[in-house]
Each structure stands twice: as C-alpha cells, then as structure tokens.
Scaffold this motif. Sequence first.
Motif, PDB file in Angstrom:
ATOM      1  N   ARG A 159       0.852  -1.189   0.000  1.00 18.90           N
ATOM      2  CA  ARG A 159       0.000   0.000   0.000  1.00 18.90           C
ATOM      3  C   ARG A 159       0.889   1.241   0.000  1.00 18.90           C
ATOM      4  NH1 ARG A 159      -2.950  -3.248  -1.489  1.00 18.90           N
ATOM      5  NH2 ARG A 159      -4.854  -4.003  -0.563  1.00 18.90           N
ATOM      6  N   PRO A 160       1.497   1.586   1.142  1.00 23.75           N
ATOM      7  CA  PRO A 160       2.379   2.758   1.058  1.00 23.75           C
ATOM      8  C   PRO A 160       3.717   2.309   0.493  1.00 23.75           C
ATOM      9  CG  PRO A 160       2.392   1.941   3.303  1.00 23.75           C
ATOM     10  CD  PRO A 160       1.411   1.098   2.524  1.00 23.75           C
ATOM     11  N   ILE A 161       4.360   3.228  -0.195  1.00 19.82           N
ATOM     12  CA  ILE A 161       5.745   2.973  -0.556  1.00 19.82           C
ATOM     13  C   ILE A 161       6.575   4.104   0.019  1.00 19.82           C
ATOM     14  CG2 ILE A 161       5.366   1.562  -2.600  1.00 19.82           C
ATOM     15  CD1 ILE A 161       5.865   4.040  -4.304  1.00 19.82           C
ATOM     16  N   PRO A 162       7.777   3.812   0.432  1.00 15.58           N
ATOM     17  CA  PRO A 162       8.404   2.502   0.394  1.00 15.58           C
ATOM     18  C   PRO A 162       7.839   1.564   1.465  1.00 15.58           C
ATOM     19  CG  PRO A 162       9.838   4.049   1.525  1.00 15.58           C
ATOM     20  CD  PRO A 162       8.673   4.837   1.008  1.00 15.58           C
ATOM     21  N   THR A 163       7.885   0.277   1.156  1.00 15.59           N
ATOM     22  CA  THR A 163       7.620  -0.777   2.129  1.00 15.59           C
ATOM     23  C   THR A 163       8.808  -1.728   2.071  1.00 15.59           C
ATOM     24  OG1 THR A 163       5.199  -0.659   2.003  1.00 15.59           O
ATOM     25  CG2 THR A 163       6.151  -2.755   2.710  1.00 15.59           C
ATOM     26  N   THR A 164       9.282  -2.140   3.245  1.00 16.29           N
ATOM     27  CA  THR A 164      10.478  -2.968   3.318  1.00 16.29           C
ATOM     28  C   THR A 164      10.216  -4.213   4.150  1.00 16.29           C
ATOM     29  OG1 THR A 164      11.890  -1.025   3.142  1.00 16.29           O
ATOM     30  CG2 THR A 164      12.902  -3.008   4.054  1.00 16.29           C
ATOM     31  N   TYR A 165      10.720  -5.339   3.667  1.00 15.75           N
ATOM     32  CA  TYR A 165      10.710  -6.602   4.407  1.00 15.75           C
ATOM     33  C   TYR A 165      12.158  -7.003   4.664  1.00 15.75           C
ATOM     34  CZ  TYR A 165       5.784  -7.361   3.245  1.00 15.75           C
ATOM     35  OH  TYR A 165       4.417  -7.244   3.139  1.00 15.75           O
ATOM     36  N   MET A 166      12.469  -7.331   5.911  1.00 16.60           N
ATOM     37  CA  MET A 166      13.775  -7.877   6.261  1.00 16.60           C
ATOM     38  C   MET A 166      13.581  -9.380   6.422  1.00 16.60           C
ATOM     39  SD  MET A 166      15.701  -5.180   6.302  1.00 16.60           S
ATOM     40  CE  MET A 166      17.177  -5.331   7.283  1.00 16.60           C
ATOM     41  N   VAL A 167      14.279 -10.153   5.589  1.00 17.02           N
ATOM     42  CA  VAL A 167      14.107 -11.607   5.527  1.00 17.02           C
ATOM     43  C   VAL A 167      15.411 -12.280   5.954  1.00 17.02           C
ATOM     44  CG1 VAL A 167      13.556 -13.527   3.982  1.00 17.02           C
ATOM     45  CG2 VAL A 167      12.445 -11.307   3.650  1.00 17.02           C
ATOM     46  N   ASP A 168      15.302 -13.215   6.891  1.00 15.92           N
ATOM     47  CA  ASP A 168      16.514 -13.868   7.395  1.00 15.92           C
ATOM     48  C   ASP A 168      17.020 -14.928   6.425  1.00 15.92           C
ATOM     49  OD1 ASP A 168      15.077 -16.249   7.810  1.00 15.92           O
ATOM     50  OD2 ASP A 168      14.877 -15.938   9.966  1.00 15.92           O
ATOM     51  N   SER A 169      18.120 -15.570   6.788  1.00 12.73           N
ATOM     52  CA  SER A 169      18.778 -16.526   5.899  1.00 12.73           C
ATOM     53  C   SER A 169      17.952 -17.783   5.652  1.00 12.73           C
ATOM     54  CB  SER A 169      20.152 -16.896   6.456  1.00 12.73           C
ATOM     55  OG  SER A 169      20.015 -17.411   7.766  1.00 12.73           O
ATOM     56  N   GLY A 171      14.722 -17.438   4.900  1.00 11.68           N
ATOM     57  CA  GLY A 171      13.603 -16.954   4.093  1.00 11.68           C
ATOM     58  C   GLY A 171      12.421 -16.495   4.910  1.00 11.68           C
ATOM     59  N   VAL A 172      12.610 -16.327   6.226  1.00  9.73           N
ATOM     60  CA  VAL A 172      11.522 -15.946   7.123  1.00  9.73           C
ATOM     61  C   VAL A 172      11.543 -14.431   7.359  1.00  9.73           C
ATOM     62  CG1 VAL A 172      10.545 -16.257   9.441  1.00  9.73           C
ATOM     63  CG2 VAL A 172      11.556 -18.207   8.228  1.00  9.73           C
ATOM     64  N   ILE A 173      10.377 -13.811   7.273  1.00  4.32           N
ATOM     65  CA  ILE A 173      10.261 -12.366   7.499  1.00  4.32           C
ATOM     66  C   ILE A 173      10.521 -12.081   8.977  1.00  4.32           C
ATOM     67  CG2 ILE A 173       8.705 -10.373   7.460  1.00  4.32           C
ATOM     68  CD1 ILE A 173       7.193 -11.853   5.152  1.00  4.32           C
ATOM     69  N   GLN A 174      11.482 -11.206   9.233  1.00  8.43           N
ATOM     70  CA  GLN A 174      11.806 -10.824  10.600  1.00  8.43           C
ATOM     71  C   GLN A 174      11.332  -9.413  10.943  1.00  8.43           C
ATOM     72  OE1 GLN A 174      13.142 -12.836  12.938  1.00  8.43           O
ATOM     73  NE2 GLN A 174      13.028 -14.466  11.437  1.00  8.43           N
ATOM     74  N   HIS A 175      11.080  -8.593   9.912  1.00  6.24           N
ATOM     75  CA  HIS A 175      10.637  -7.219  10.156  1.00  6.24           C
ATOM     76  C   HIS A 175       9.945  -6.706   8.900  1.00  6.24           C
ATOM     77  CE1 HIS A 175      10.667  -3.166  11.812  1.00  6.24           C
ATOM     78  NE2 HIS A 175      11.123  -2.734  10.653  1.00  6.24           N
ATOM     79  N   LYS A 176       8.926  -5.886   9.110  1.00  2.00           N
ATOM     80  CA  LYS A 176       8.223  -5.236   8.010  1.00  2.00           C
ATOM     81  C   LYS A 176       8.102  -3.765   8.360  1.00  2.00           C
ATOM     82  CE  LYS A 176       3.787  -5.248   5.570  1.00  2.00           C
ATOM     83  NZ  LYS A 176       2.467  -5.898   5.487  1.00  2.00           N
ATOM     84  N   ALA A 177       8.531  -2.892   7.458  1.00  2.49           N
ATOM     85  CA  ALA A 177       8.464  -1.449   7.692  1.00  2.49           C
ATOM     86  C   ALA A 177       7.603  -0.795   6.620  1.00  2.49           C
ATOM     87  CB  ALA A 177       9.864  -0.840   7.676  1.00  2.49           C
ATOM     88  N   LEU A 178       6.602  -0.062   7.052  1.00  3.31           N
ATOM     89  CA  LEU A 178       5.771   0.722   6.149  1.00  3.31           C
ATOM     90  C   LEU A 178       6.285   2.148   6.206  1.00  3.31           C
ATOM     91  CD1 LEU A 178       2.265  -0.637   7.205  1.00  3.31           C
ATOM     92  CD2 LEU A 178       3.748  -1.463   5.378  1.00  3.31           C
ATOM     93  N   GLY A 179       6.850   2.626   5.129  1.00  2.48           N
ATOM     94  CA  GLY A 179       7.464   3.943   5.116  1.00  2.48           C
ATOM     95  C   GLY A 179       8.978   3.831   5.101  1.00  2.48           C
ATOM     96  N   ALA A 180       9.622   4.980   4.967  1.00  7.04           N
ATOM     97  CA  ALA A 180      11.081   5.021   4.831  1.00  7.04           C
ATOM     98  C   ALA A 180      11.778   4.586   6.115  1.00  7.04           C
ATOM     99  CB  ALA A 180      11.523   6.427   4.445  1.00  7.04           C
ATOM    100  N   MET A 181      12.910   3.924   5.942  1.00  9.93           N
ATOM    101  CA  MET A 181      13.769   3.553   7.066  1.00  9.93           C
ATOM    102  C   MET A 181      15.059   4.356   6.943  1.00  9.93           C
ATOM    103  SD  MET A 181      13.423  -0.619   7.084  1.00  9.93           S
ATOM    104  CE  MET A 181      14.359  -0.869   8.595  1.00  9.93           C
ATOM    105  N   ASN A 182      15.661   4.691   8.091  1.00 10.16           N
ATOM    106  CA  ASN A 182      16.965   5.324   8.039  1.00 10.16           C
ATOM    107  C   ASN A 182      18.047   4.273   8.281  1.00 10.16           C
ATOM    108  OD1 ASN A 182      17.331   5.003  10.871  1.00 10.16           O
ATOM    109  ND2 ASN A 182      16.289   6.937  11.257  1.00 10.16           N
ATOM    110  N   TYR A 183      19.293   4.669   8.140  1.00  2.62           N
ATOM    111  CA  TYR A 183      20.410   3.732   8.248  1.00  2.62           C
ATOM    112  C   TYR A 183      20.422   3.003   9.593  1.00  2.62           C
ATOM    113  CZ  TYR A 183      25.183   1.980   8.394  1.00  2.62           C
ATOM    114  OH  TYR A 183      26.280   1.166   8.516  1.00  2.62           O
ATOM    115  N   GLU A 184      20.202   3.737  10.669  1.00  5.24           N
ATOM    116  CA  GLU A 184      20.231   3.141  12.007  1.00  5.24           C
ATOM    117  C   GLU A 184      19.149   2.080  12.161  1.00  5.24           C
ATOM    118  OE1 GLU A 184      20.401   6.501  11.441  1.00  5.24           O
ATOM    119  OE2 GLU A 184      22.553   6.657  11.893  1.00  5.24           O
TER     120      GLU A 184
END
Length: 194
Positions: A159-169, A171-184
Amino acid sequence: MNIKKLFITVVIIGMFGWAVYDLTSSSTSEDNKEEENKEFNVTEGQGSDNNTNEVGLEVGKKAPDFQLTTLNDKKISLSNLKGEKVMINFWATWCPPCRAEMPDMEKFYQNEDITILAINLTSTESGLGDVRDFVKEFELSFPILLDKQNNIATSYQIRPIPTTYMVDSNGVIQHKALGAMNYEQMVKQYKQMN
C-alpha cells in the motif's frame, strides 16, 4: 437556540470521545501485535520451527517467492537467495520518502552483509529512463528489480511505498516497515535477524 447549541456540543464531545477511544484501542491492538511478534521472534531465535514453512506476509512467516528481471536483464528469484539475509524494498522514483531512504540503503548495502532487492513499481513510472536516471543520480550498486505489471507488489499487498521486508537466511520475514527507514533502523533490524 440554546438547545441547538447544547445538541451540537454533545455531538462534538461524542465525536471527540469516539476518536480518542478509537485511537487508544487501535494503538493497544498494535502494541499487542508487536508483543506477539516479539514473543515469536524470541522463540524463533531459540530454535523453534513453528510456522517457518508457512508462507505469508507477517513476521515469522516465509516470504512469498518471486522472480523478476533487473535493469541489467538478469533474473533474480528470492528462493535462490536462501542462506542470505535479504532486504526487499518496494519503491518508485516519484516517491519522496523513497528518494530520502536510498542513500541510507546504499550505505547499508556497502557496510553490511546484506542482499538488497529494490523492487521498482515500474508500471507507475513514465519510463525506464526515469529508473536508470534515478540509479545514476543516487549511485546505487544493489540490484534494481522491475515489477513491470506490479504483480509482486500486488502479491505482497503493498500500500504505502516505500515498504520494506527484512528476511533472514531461512527466508523468514523478521521485520516489516511501512514507510522510509533510516540507516540506524536498517542496521538495528539486520542485527536482530538470525
């Protein structure tokens, strides 16, 4: 006239009360979901195998597989990246928050052992030239995948972009972010993955 003012005041107070109730109940629900996700991540980190074969879009489920072509005509599929930590990011050139996070994504890619799959919503662009110009402008070195018909964005219910999925080794989703992420934020989520 006083009855009219009283009635309007009661209606306004009632609407305000409902808004406060709705806000607090939805944030409590989100807090409960976050707690459930934290609990799942803790048991997942302890070697539990529950739900790791179930495909879905929630934290703790396997990310749905896909195959797309890059700007350089290379085919990449998520399933071929098993054993690698992957950041899947849905974006477009015309999206201001996407533009804001791209320098941090490039820094993250350079500094961590992460595979970034930046999936461009190509059907929303005026042309591939815009995507190529964007990549040059931000000096991006990670793969830019083209979702030409937005099929992957649709299957991931973006729905919103950016959308980010962090997937572990695994293949399992560990985090989902709706909106921009910063480096930290990117580094923090990376370090929490197994």
